[in-house]
Design a protein around this motif. Structure first.
Motif, PDB file in Angstrom:
ATOM      1  N   LYS A   1       3.947  -5.923   2.007  1.00 46.18           N
ATOM      2  CA  LYS A   1       2.982  -4.828   1.967  1.00 46.18           C
ATOM      3  C   LYS A   1       2.147  -4.838   0.694  1.00 46.18           C
ATOM      4  O   LYS A   1       1.078  -4.236   0.646  1.00 46.18           O
ATOM      5  CB  LYS A   1       3.694  -3.481   2.094  1.00 46.18           C
TER       6      LYS A   1
ATOM      7  N   VAL B   1       0.617  -7.378  -0.589  1.00 46.90           N
ATOM      8  CA  VAL B   1      -0.506  -8.319  -0.517  1.00 46.90           C
ATOM      9  C   VAL B   1      -1.848  -7.612  -0.297  1.00 46.90           C
ATOM     10  O   VAL B   1      -2.810  -7.881  -1.021  1.00 46.90           O
ATOM     11  CB  VAL B   1      -0.242  -9.418   0.541  1.00 46.90           C
ATOM     12  N   PRO B   2      -1.961  -6.694   0.674  1.00 45.28           N
ATOM     13  CA  PRO B   2      -3.242  -5.992   0.810  1.00 45.28           C
ATOM     14  C   PRO B   2      -3.613  -5.171  -0.429  1.00 45.28           C
ATOM     15  O   PRO B   2      -4.784  -5.086  -0.790  1.00 45.28           O
ATOM     16  CB  PRO B   2      -3.047  -5.077   2.027  1.00 45.28           C
ATOM     17  N   LEU B   3      -2.605  -4.589  -1.081  1.00 46.85           N
ATOM     18  CA  LEU B   3      -2.865  -3.843  -2.314  1.00 46.85           C
ATOM     19  C   LEU B   3      -3.421  -4.769  -3.393  1.00 46.85           C
ATOM     20  O   LEU B   3      -4.413  -4.446  -4.046  1.00 46.85           O
ATOM     21  CB  LEU B   3      -1.598  -3.153  -2.814  1.00 46.85           C
TER      22      LEU B   3
ATOM     23  N   GLY C   1      -4.948  -7.567  -2.932  1.00 50.52           N
ATOM     24  CA  GLY C   1      -6.285  -7.953  -2.482  1.00 50.52           C
ATOM     25  C   GLY C   1      -7.318  -6.883  -2.790  1.00 50.52           C
ATOM     26  O   GLY C   1      -8.422  -7.182  -3.253  1.00 50.52           O
ATOM     27  N   ARG C   2      -6.958  -5.625  -2.547  1.00 50.07           N
ATOM     28  CA  ARG C   2      -7.885  -4.529  -2.840  1.00 50.07           C
ATOM     29  C   ARG C   2      -8.167  -4.434  -4.329  1.00 50.07           C
ATOM     30  O   ARG C   2      -9.306  -4.218  -4.742  1.00 50.07           O
ATOM     31  CB  ARG C   2      -7.330  -3.186  -2.329  1.00 50.07           C
TER      32      ARG C   2
ATOM     33  N   GLY D   1      -7.674   2.922  -1.910  1.00 50.31           N
ATOM     34  CA  GLY D   1      -7.372   3.019  -0.493  1.00 50.31           C
ATOM     35  C   GLY D   1      -7.616   4.419   0.032  1.00 50.31           C
ATOM     36  O   GLY D   1      -6.972   4.866   0.965  1.00 50.31           O
TER      37      GLY D   1
ATOM     38  N   ILE E   1     -12.675  -4.997   5.245  1.00 48.05           N
ATOM     39  CA  ILE E   1     -12.074  -3.712   4.859  1.00 48.05           C
ATOM     40  C   ILE E   1     -12.683  -2.580   5.685  1.00 48.05           C
ATOM     41  O   ILE E   1     -11.971  -1.664   6.118  1.00 48.05           O
ATOM     42  CB  ILE E   1     -12.240  -3.460   3.351  1.00 48.05           C
TER      43      ILE E   1
ATOM     44  N   PHE F   1     -10.827  -3.080   9.168  1.00 51.27           N
ATOM     45  CA  PHE F   1      -9.367  -2.965   9.219  1.00 51.27           C
ATOM     46  C   PHE F   1      -8.805  -1.841   8.356  1.00 51.27           C
ATOM     47  O   PHE F   1      -7.675  -1.427   8.540  1.00 51.27           O
ATOM     48  CB  PHE F   1      -8.712  -4.290   8.802  1.00 51.27           C
TER      49      PHE F   1
ATOM     50  N   ALA G   1      -7.658   0.032   4.614  1.00 55.63           N
ATOM     51  CA  ALA G   1      -7.009  -0.277   3.343  1.00 55.63           C
ATOM     52  C   ALA G   1      -5.664  -0.961   3.489  1.00 55.63           C
ATOM     53  O   ALA G   1      -5.200  -1.622   2.572  1.00 55.63           O
ATOM     54  CB  ALA G   1      -6.824   1.000   2.539  1.00 55.63           C
ATOM     55  N   GLY G   2      -5.009  -0.776   4.603  1.00 56.14           N
ATOM     56  CA  GLY G   2      -3.683  -1.336   4.777  1.00 56.14           C
ATOM     57  C   GLY G   2      -2.618  -0.428   4.193  1.00 56.14           C
ATOM     58  O   GLY G   2      -2.890   0.694   3.766  1.00 56.14           O
TER      59      GLY G   2
ATOM     60  N   SER H   1      -1.606   2.626   0.435  1.00 54.85           N
ATOM     61  CA  SER H   1      -2.918   3.208   0.144  1.00 54.85           C
ATOM     62  C   SER H   1      -2.865   4.703   0.432  1.00 54.85           C
ATOM     63  O   SER H   1      -1.985   5.173   1.162  1.00 54.85           O
ATOM     64  CB  SER H   1      -3.998   2.552   1.015  1.00 54.85           C
TER      65      SER H   1
END
Length: 128
Positions: free
Chosen positions: A2, A4-6, A8-9, A61, A114, A117, A119-120, A123
């Motif tokens: 989990k 990874v998206p953070l 990336g953001r 996010g 983004i 999809f 923030a993932g 967030s």
């Protein structure tokens, strides 16, 4: 995974936070004027505000889809107005501007992902 998206953001948003702060302060207005941007002092500050708010939104996010659209709204005119590599005679300068143009195109692509999809996990948008 989990995180990874953070991550990336955070990495994605960093450029918009830094440039947004600089542009809100008026940095780059002379360069924009030289590129033919009308009312460059005002436009650079408004563009900086878009970048800053959009970047913060994506970073946190919080309403990240909207923030990503703000980033797109910032990037499209800036890319077309400031990185016109096709009109530059000097090959080295044209190559540098083409690199900046393509970097912005890639950032637009990331922002559109983004915007679609969200923030993932990890967030504010997905706290529940």
């Amino acid at each position: 995974m989990k995180i990874v998206p953070l991550l990336g953001r955070i990495l994605f948003a960093f450029i918009f936070l830094m440039s947004g702060i600089n542009h809100v302060g008026g940095a780059g207005a002379d360069y924009a004027t030289a590129a033919g941007v009308p009312a460059a002092n005002i436009m650079v500050r408004l563009a900086g505000l878009l970048a800053l708010v959009g970047g913060l939104s994506v970073l946190l996010g919080f309403k990240a889809k909207l923030g990503a659209w703000l980033v797109v709204i910032f990037l499209v005119p800036v890319t077309l107005a400031m990185h016109k590599f096709w009109g530059i005679a000097d090959p080295m300068t044209a190559q540098m501007q083409m690199g900046m143009f393509m970097k912005n195109v890639a950032l637009i692509g990331g922002a559109l992902l983004i915007a679609y999809f969200g923030a993932g996990p990890l967030s504010i948008d997905n706290k529940g």
